[in-house]
Design an enzyme around this catalytic site. Structure first.
Site, short mmCIF file in Angstrom:
data_model
loop_
_atom_site.label_atom_id
_atom_site.label_comp_id
_atom_site.label_asym_id
_atom_site.label_seq_id
_atom_site.Cartn_x
_atom_site.Cartn_y
_atom_site.Cartn_z
N THR A 257 0.85 -1.19 0.00
CA THR A 257 0.00 0.00 0.00
C THR A 257 0.89 1.24 0.00
O THR A 257 1.89 1.30 0.71
CB THR A 257 -0.94 0.03 1.23
OG1 THR A 257 -1.84 -1.07 1.15
CG2 THR A 257 -1.74 1.32 1.27
N PHE A 259 1.14 5.29 0.70
CA PHE A 259 0.54 6.33 1.52
C PHE A 259 1.09 7.69 1.09
O PHE A 259 2.25 7.80 0.67
CB PHE A 259 0.85 6.12 3.00
CG PHE A 259 0.25 4.87 3.57
CD1 PHE A 259 -0.93 4.92 4.30
CD2 PHE A 259 0.86 3.63 3.40
CE1 PHE A 259 -1.49 3.77 4.84
CE2 PHE A 259 0.31 2.48 3.93
CZ PHE A 259 -0.88 2.54 4.66
#
Length: 357
Positions: A257, A259
């Site tokens: 992921t 960010f």
């Protein structure tokens, strides 16, 4: 054995004393830097400077230590020295134990004040209001794509993106007892449920799945109720005293992921940057192609392209675009100037150092 170890341990003790002296010498210089910054009202955290330092130590590292481990050590050194000037407050999607919290420490080091928030919206609000100096929000996952709520909030925020950080996302199935006896529901963030759906279908197809605000919230619930299983990080499991039923249940073993770090800081070029934009085009044939033509004309590479409905009742879209380079780079500046003239809507979300991982 002790006769052989003793001189080696004495060497280590002597080296440790040198390291400690050098660390405090660096800290004193950092304090002087802080005094100069205070005189000029300069920001405490300069992501481009820290990115340059971390890239530099990796390039100069002769081994045998792995470059990423050296960067981790230096990130913590910079974090501790920065805290002598001011302990930065960083908002993130909570509660404690989320991957968002992990991203905070991977970007800023551990000498910061974390501010867990109940939602991504709250992270934006805390950062916009100045309750937090920065916020960390998920932007996209390698398996499930864009985090739509983050993209929608980027459209209207007064903050800028000043950094990015990518982390490996490993999901574990955990319960209060460490087994699935009596479990009636499996809870996690909707993204985590999607990232583990093949494994869940194969192993627990008949147990209800329930989306909650975050994986750490699921872990907190499981810590209070033995009928609840949580999909979360092992860090969250430790926080809420859970036992691991099965680790690494994500369908993609390389699940990651990305960010974004948001705040009011406009970063300077670091030498290896991304720039993020939001665009809209006039409703005519070939509009998207014509809009992006300036990027090709000036040799600016596009690294990401996402579309989101404009949500105004018509079939219109906003386009979220990432390009290589900084807005201060000549080629990027020229391309964006031409692009802005053609766009029906144009917003620079920020220029920032590329993630080191």
């Amino acid at each position: 054995m002790n006769d052989k170890l003793k001189p080696l341990r004495e060497q280590i003790d002597a080296i440790d004393a040198q390291i400690l002296a050098l660390l405090n010498q660096r800290a004193k210089v950092a304090q002087e830097v802080g005094h100069v910054k205070a005189e000029t009202n300069a920001p405490v955290f300069r992501p481009e400077r820290e990115a340059q330092v971390l890239r530099g130590v990796a390039d100069r590292n002769p081994g045998p230590m792995v470059a990423t481990d050296v960067q981790t050590i230096f990130r913590e050194i910079m974090s501790a020295c920065r805290a002598l000037e001011k302990r930065v407050t960083v908002a993130y999607l909570g509660p404690v134990g989320t991957f968002s919290e992990q991203a905070v420490y991977q970007q800023f080091g551990s000498a910061v004040e974390g501010l867990p928030c109940a939602s991504i919206d709250e992270v934006f609000r805390a950062t916009e209001a100045g309750t937090a100096d920065f916020g960390v929000v998920p932007v996209e996952n390698s398996s499930e794509g864009a985090i739509n709520r983050t993209l929608d909030l980027m459209l209207g925020t007064t903050t800028l993106i000043s950094g990015e950080v990518a982390i490996a996302v490993h999901h574990s199935l955990m319960t209060k007892t460490g087994n699935m006896d009596g479990v009636q529901v499996i809870c996690a963030h909707s993204q985590a449920l999607a990232q583990c759906q093949v494994w869940l279908n194969q192993n627990y197809p008949n147990i209800e799945r329930r989306a909650v605000a975050s994986n750490a919230e699921a872990a907190r619930m499981a810590g209070e109720d033995a009928s609840v299983a949580a999909i979360a990080s092992e860090m969250a499991g430790t926080q809420y005293k859970l036992g691991v039923v099965k680790g690494h249940i994500q369908d993609d073993p390389h699940n990651r992921t990305r960010f974004a770090v948001i705040g009011h800081l406009q970063t300077l070029p670091s030498g290896k940057d991304h720039t993020s934009l939001v665009l809209a085009v006039p409703n005519k044939a070939g509009a998207v192609y014509q809009l992006l033509a300036p990027l090709a004309k000036h040799g600016v590479s596009m690294t990401r392209f996402e579309s989101r409905p404009a949500r105004i009742g018509t079939w219109e879209y906003y386009f979220y675009v990432d390009v290589d380079g900084h807005v201060n780079d000549a080629a990027v500046a020229q391309a964006l100037a031409e692009l802005k003239d053609q766009a029906a809507f144009f917003k620079v979300l920020g220029s920032y150092p590329v993630s080191l991982t």
